[in-house]
Scaffold this active site. Sequence first.
Site, mmCIF file in Angstrom:
data_model
loop_
_atom_site.group_PDB
_atom_site.id
_atom_site.type_symbol
_atom_site.label_atom_id
_atom_site.label_comp_id
_atom_site.label_asym_id
_atom_site.label_seq_id
_atom_site.Cartn_x
_atom_site.Cartn_y
_atom_site.Cartn_z
ATOM 1 C CB CYS A 126 2.179 1.886 -6.679
ATOM 2 S SG CYS A 126 1.340 3.423 -6.998
ATOM 3 C CB ILE B 18 -4.046 13.640 -8.135
ATOM 4 C CG1 ILE B 18 -5.221 14.567 -8.428
ATOM 5 C CG2 ILE B 18 -4.341 12.678 -6.994
ATOM 6 C CD1 ILE B 18 -5.688 15.406 -7.243
ATOM 7 N NE ARG C 196 -1.223 5.992 -4.370
ATOM 8 C CZ ARG C 196 -1.991 5.104 -5.029
ATOM 9 N NH1 ARG C 196 -1.461 4.367 -5.962
ATOM 10 N NH2 ARG C 196 -3.263 4.944 -4.711
ATOM 11 N N PRO C 197 2.360 7.913 0.270
ATOM 12 C CG PRO C 197 2.826 10.104 0.901
ATOM 13 C CD PRO C 197 2.664 9.225 -0.310
ATOM 14 C CG MET C 198 -0.579 5.047 4.091
ATOM 15 S SD MET C 198 -1.045 3.473 4.807
ATOM 16 C CE MET C 198 -2.343 3.955 5.907
ATOM 17 C CG ASP C 199 1.274 12.417 5.085
ATOM 18 O OD1 ASP C 199 1.229 11.735 4.039
ATOM 19 O OD2 ASP C 199 0.978 13.619 5.119
ATOM 20 C CE LYS D 268 -9.439 -0.029 -9.428
ATOM 21 N NZ LYS D 268 -8.537 0.518 -8.405
ATOM 22 C CG ASN D 269 -10.974 3.114 -7.114
ATOM 23 O OD1 ASN D 269 -10.404 2.017 -7.053
ATOM 24 N ND2 ASN D 269 -10.534 4.112 -7.841
ATOM 25 C CG ASP E 232 -8.337 7.171 -10.879
ATOM 26 O OD1 ASP E 232 -9.083 6.742 -9.983
ATOM 27 O OD2 ASP E 232 -7.138 7.455 -10.676
ATOM 28 N NE ARG F 220 -4.189 -3.581 -9.240
ATOM 29 C CZ ARG F 220 -3.448 -2.827 -8.423
ATOM 30 N NH1 ARG F 220 -2.197 -2.543 -8.736
ATOM 31 N NH2 ARG F 220 -3.946 -2.372 -7.307
ATOM 32 N NE ARG G 117 -2.650 4.865 -1.310
ATOM 33 C CZ ARG G 117 -1.894 5.352 -0.330
ATOM 34 N NH1 ARG G 117 -0.721 4.792 -0.117
ATOM 35 N NH2 ARG G 117 -2.293 6.341 0.407
#
Length: 422
Positions: A118, A330, A123-126, A22-23, A308, A400, A94
């Site tokens: 979530c 993580i 889950r930032p995006m910096d 999936k990833n 995971d 999912r 995401r």
Amino acid sequence: MDSIIVRGNGPLHGQIPIAGAKNACLALMPATLLSEEPLTLTNAPRLSDIRTMTELLASLGAEVTGLQDGKVLATSCHGEINPVADYDIVRKMRASNLVLGPLLARLGHAVVSLPGGCAIGARPMDIHIDALSALGAEIELKEGYLHAKALGGLRGAVHEMRFASVGATENFLMAAVLAKGSSVLKNAAREPEIVDLARCLRAMGAEIEGEGSSTITIQGVDRLHGATHPVVTDRIELGTYMLAPAICGGEVECLGGKIELVESFCEKLDAAGVSVEETATGLKVKRKNGRIRAVDVVTEPFPGFPTDLQAQMMALLATAEGTSVLEEKIFENRFMHAPELMRMGARIEVQGGQATVHGVEKLKGARVMATDLRASVSLILAGLAAEGETVVSRVYHLDRGYERVEEKLGAVGAKIERVKGE
Ligand code: EPZ
């Protein structure tokens, strides 16, 4: 909402086919934006997240076909591309943020909604923003959307990430391949999904070296062409199903599994009393002898123990002999499966990023609720070995990331069925 009913039963025997990752697929699909020619992905998994990514790419102007059989996705972006990734799709998944790099590389601008938090964290995006800014992008946040532009195109750069973010590595790679000049990404993520993306981009004509190590070098090219690429095996689905015979006995072969995808996970299984044998067709797993032993686990970026697989490992350790300590380094909130396992009789103390699991002889079936993708499958695994019946609700989380879980486990003898919800 559907539920899944699992009844504790004896040892499992047989084979479980492992699907494409999936990833990996969620990073490979946005790569279609980088070329006008079709990108065909074989061994694609049949998952709701893949359907969501298809919906997103279609909203940007890509044509995605082949979804019905799930295995082959042909995507092409030869027409007009819409640069806006809408909140309604991005908030569902995401990984939608992985269109940011390719849109910038292909169009020179993009408007991508921030995904929002979530269940497992903010889950930032910096790290994504710093990485793409290093390539010359100007990115600002307006009303929940990242507005990114690179007038005059992206320029190659040397950039070191503060943390080996998987997604930020993927966005950087997909941007740098069409930037002017060469780039070096330091402290890059090393996951197999990064290696798979680099191989696919190379098949499309990109010049990339060092994937799988912490330093990746990219020489920008003027354009990329189409390609056909097989999606790498899903190491998280692999590890998940390896735990089924570990938890309830028997012997199961996970078809397509390879040790190098799950090396640190196998080291922990070995210490816990589970044997893993490489065969010509996959990985054969069974308990060595007697009860599972407690082991300590710390989640880290690859090649460390995968975050995971932390929830699934906790399900195994809940009935181990002794006390295990699991440290989640993580994500900030990834123990939501613990209270659900405790409803089944597990003895777990959670303090911040650490969970202490005191093994009990046997879990007892109960009604439990899935909270996120990996937590949901850990409850299924726990139910396989529990006394009585376990009913896992809200299994849309499960769908999912796991295709046909009841079929795959049922085929090796598990008593498991899906109950259609309203
Ligand atoms: C990928 O998420 C995976 N998802 C996740 O799998 C996986 O858990 C994660 O990598 C870690 O291995 C996909 O590949 C689609 P990160 P990603 O960026 O890329 C923080 C599953 O169950 N961070 O490596 O989002 C972040 O909050 C999913 O299949 C920042 O602070 O992971 C997290 O704490 C869950 N700023 C940590 O880094 C950023 O800009 C790891 O995130 C980016 C990340």
